[in-house]
Design a protein around this motif. Structure first.
Motif, PDB file in Angstrom:
ATOM      1  N   UNK A 268       0.850  -1.186   0.000  1.00  0.00           N
ATOM      2  CA  UNK A 268       0.000   0.000   0.000  1.00  0.00           C
ATOM      3  C   UNK A 268       0.890   1.242   0.000  1.00  0.00           C
ATOM      4  N   UNK A 269       0.534   2.272  -0.781  1.00  0.00           N
ATOM      5  CA  UNK A 269       1.309   3.511  -0.735  1.00  0.00           C
ATOM      6  C   UNK A 269       1.380   4.059   0.696  1.00  0.00           C
ATOM      7  N   UNK A 270       2.517   4.616   1.058  1.00  0.00           N
ATOM      8  CA  UNK A 270       2.740   5.103   2.422  1.00  0.00           C
ATOM      9  C   UNK A 270       1.716   6.143   2.851  1.00  0.00           C
ATOM     10  N   UNK A 271       1.185   6.910   1.917  1.00  0.00           N
ATOM     11  CA  UNK A 271       0.243   7.979   2.261  1.00  0.00           C
ATOM     12  C   UNK A 271      -1.191   7.484   2.471  1.00  0.00           C
ATOM     13  N   UNK A 272      -1.465   6.227   2.196  1.00  0.00           N
ATOM     14  CA  UNK A 272      -2.825   5.701   2.308  1.00  0.00           C
ATOM     15  C   UNK A 272      -3.164   5.346   3.755  1.00  0.00           C
TER      16      UNK A 272
ATOM     17  N   UNK B 228      -6.887   9.282   1.807  1.00  0.00           N
ATOM     18  CA  UNK B 228      -7.696  10.323   2.439  1.00  0.00           C
ATOM     19  C   UNK B 228      -7.579  11.686   1.773  1.00  0.00           C
ATOM     20  N   UNK B 229      -6.431  11.955   1.145  1.00  0.00           N
ATOM     21  CA  UNK B 229      -6.210  13.287   0.576  1.00  0.00           C
ATOM     22  C   UNK B 229      -6.683  13.417  -0.863  1.00  0.00           C
ATOM     23  N   UNK B 230      -6.375  12.438  -1.697  1.00  0.00           N
ATOM     24  CA  UNK B 230      -6.653  12.559  -3.132  1.00  0.00           C
ATOM     25  C   UNK B 230      -7.505  11.434  -3.690  1.00  0.00           C
ATOM     26  N   UNK B 231      -7.972  10.526  -2.838  1.00  0.00           N
ATOM     27  CA  UNK B 231      -8.683   9.356  -3.319  1.00  0.00           C
ATOM     28  C   UNK B 231     -10.131   9.632  -3.684  1.00  0.00           C
TER      29      UNK B 231
END
Length: 138
Positions: A15-19, A33-36
């Motif tokens: 999973x990408x670290x930002x997810x 949470x930011x761009x999904x």
């Protein structure tokens, strides 16, 4: 990409670290949470060795939990491979759903991804990369 191992020790996924990953019971939700624009939900189970697990049949049963999804006119795509099945649907012309089932060593992972139909391509590549990274643990 970071590897995340389910608390049940049934599978891992990259999973990408930002997810954001939230796990409760046997279900994991994965979102950006930011761009999904959508969410991945995964459930994992140990299957008794005496149970005749048919990936295609299990996927059909899983999809039927969404009462309109298993309608042939809503089907966009279907993929079958050894121990893997996937179906994609559009519902009411505005909702995109992708369902899949993976099976190995008497363990099964059931997954969904959903978003607005108009956004279905936004996360397509990263969702595919994450799904392809699922490893059922031995």
């Amino acid at each position: 990409m970071n590897e995340y191992k389910s608390k049940s020790n049934i599978f891992s996924i990259k999973v990408p670290a930002s997810y954001l990953i939230e796990e409760g019971g046997n279900t994991i939700s994965i979102t950006d949470d930011k761009n999904g624009v959508g969410a991945i939900n995964l459930s994992a189970y140990v299957i008794p060795a005496t149970y005749n697990f048919d990936v295609g049949m299990e996927l059909s049963d899983f999809v039927s939990s969404n009462e309109n999804a298993n309608n042939a006119e809503n089907l966009l795509a279907q993929v079958s491979a050894d121990n893997y099945e996937e179906k994609e649907f559009v519902l009411e012309g505005q909702y995109y759903w992708k369902y899949w089932v993976l099976y190995k060593n008497n363990k099964a992972v059931f997954g969904t991804y959903n978003c607005n139909f108009s956004d279905r391509l936004v996360e397509k590549d990263i969702v595919k990369e994450m799904v392809d990274s699922i490893n059922i643990l031995t």
